[in-house]
Each structure stands twice: as structure tokens, then as C-alpha cells.
Design a protein around this motif. Sequence first.
Motif: not given
Length: 101
Positions: A32-33, A36, A58, A61-63, A67
Motif C-alpha cells: 500500500a505504501t 501511495e 495515507t 497510515h498503512h505502513a 514510509t
Amino acid sequence: MQRRNLPANLAVTAAAVAGFRIPASGAEPGEATLGEALVAAALGQLGRRDDCIRALLTAEHHAPEETHARPAVRSLVSGLLASGRTTSALRGLAARSGILT
């Protein structure tokens, strides 16, 4: 925010240039990172600063660990801090990423 899918070869090339690991198959924590962060980088290049910051948040938030550790993301956050107005959300991301102390 509406997104368009990148052709697979373009997404892989952009991710490799940005220094992201490409998952072999299935959903992995950083996947996901990756998406995004690529979206954030593109939005930043288009001058869509607020959308860029939202995409970075975002990704965080996911990773969060993924990030915060990515040099491409850290560079993007540093550039955002230096190039215009800052928000508490951007400064918070920078602090959590170790850019601001």
C-alpha cells in the motif's frame, strides 16, 4: 482523489527508480505504501501539494515504518517543507520520519 492505474511496466520502473521493493506476489505490508508513495510523488510533480501530502499520510497510515524509512519519501517530505507553506500534518510526518527534530 480519483486514480488511474499505471501500466504494470511503468509502475515497476517508477518504483525501482524511487527505491521501492517490488513484492513478488500477493499483498505484503509495504505494498500500500508503494502505491501511495508513487501517487504522492506524481501529485507533487504536478503541483498538487495538498493531495501529495494526503497521499503521504495515507501511506504512513498503512505502513508507518516503511514510509518513514524510504529515502524517496523522506526526500519528498523535505522538499515539501522547504518549498512552501507547511501544515501541522506535514510537520508531524516530518518529525515522525526523523526529518525534524
